[in-house]
Design a protein around this motif. Structure first.
Motif, mmCIF file in Angstrom:
data_model
loop_
_atom_site.group_PDB
_atom_site.id
_atom_site.type_symbol
_atom_site.label_atom_id
_atom_site.label_comp_id
_atom_site.label_asym_id
_atom_site.label_seq_id
_atom_site.Cartn_x
_atom_site.Cartn_y
_atom_site.Cartn_z
ATOM 1 N N TRP A 183 -5.550 2.732 14.174
ATOM 2 C CA TRP A 183 -4.820 3.904 14.662
ATOM 3 C C TRP A 183 -3.842 4.376 13.591
ATOM 4 N N ARG A 184 -3.173 3.412 12.940
ATOM 5 C CA ARG A 184 -2.210 3.755 11.890
ATOM 6 C C ARG A 184 -2.905 4.439 10.719
ATOM 7 N N VAL A 185 -4.039 3.900 10.279
ATOM 8 C CA VAL A 185 -4.778 4.481 9.158
ATOM 9 C C VAL A 185 -5.292 5.875 9.518
ATOM 10 N N ALA A 186 -5.818 6.029 10.729
ATOM 11 C CA ALA A 186 -6.318 7.344 11.163
ATOM 12 C C ALA A 186 -5.174 8.358 11.225
ATOM 13 N N SER A 187 -4.026 7.936 11.716
ATOM 14 C CA SER A 187 -2.863 8.825 11.802
ATOM 15 C C SER A 187 -2.405 9.239 10.416
ATOM 16 N N TYR A 188 -2.355 8.283 9.503
ATOM 17 C CA TYR A 188 -1.967 8.599 8.131
ATOM 18 C C TYR A 188 -2.948 9.599 7.522
ATOM 19 N N GLY A 189 -4.246 9.363 7.733
ATOM 20 C CA GLY A 189 -5.265 10.259 7.199
ATOM 21 C C GLY A 189 -5.145 11.674 7.751
ATOM 22 N N LEU A 190 -4.885 11.793 9.045
ATOM 23 C CA LEU A 190 -4.705 13.113 9.656
ATOM 24 C C LEU A 190 -3.482 13.813 9.060
ATOM 25 N N GLY A 191 -2.400 13.067 8.870
ATOM 26 C CA GLY A 191 -1.197 13.644 8.264
ATOM 27 C C GLY A 191 -1.458 14.120 6.845
#
Length: 157
Positions: free
Chosen positions: A131-139
């Motif tokens: 979830w953290r990696v996906a959130s970072y990628g979206l940002g």
């Protein structure tokens, strides 16, 4: 004249991200007390918790201090990540607004950036790696979109 929808969106998201930063900073500061990572003089605020910047090797860890140290470090990293990413993302959002980028792109990318940064904090705080990696990628994708939109707006006739 600036388009009102992107301007309003960027203004609201800027305020939300600043509020999130303040909550993160305060939470992280609290985590430092429990782990003993505050300055020694800070013991005056909580005399029952020894403070030594976490480097006093002569004192064995209390039973709950190992977990507290992990939480402290986790929140320090959340804060560091915010300091690295939020200011630049907001600069790009404001740039996209002021440069006259496509208003829809500005609104969608700014909201996505804001959601990404909020979810990144929740994921990191709860130890959710994917979830953290996906959130970072979206940002990151949102910020790059805002950068491109700023350039497009700056060079449009």
């Amino acid at each position: 004249m600036l388009s009102p929808t992107p301007l309003q969106t960027v203004a609201v998201c800027s305020a939300l991200l600043y509020a999130k930063f303040v909550v993160t900073a305060i939470t992280g500061a609290g985590k430092k007390f429990n782990s003993g990572n505050r300055a020694p003089e800070d013991e005056a605020a909580k005399p029952n918790l020894k403070q030594s910047f976490g480097i006093d090797e002569s004192t064995a860890l209390l039973p709950d201090q190992k977990e507290a140290k992990i939480e402290d470090i986790r929140w320090q990293r959340i804060l560091s990540n915010d300091v690295e990413n939020i200011p630049l993302g907001l600069i790009l959002a404001w740039g996209s607004t002021v440069a006259g980028g496509n208003p829809t792109v500005t609104v969608v990318a700014t909201i996505a950036f804001t959601i990404a940064r909020l979810s990144h904090t929740l994921a990191y705080a709860n130890g959710k790696f994917n979830w953290r990696v996906a959130s970072y990628g979206l940002g990151l994708f949102s910020a790059l979109t805002l950068a491109g939109n700023s350039i497009a707006g700056a060079f449009s006739s």
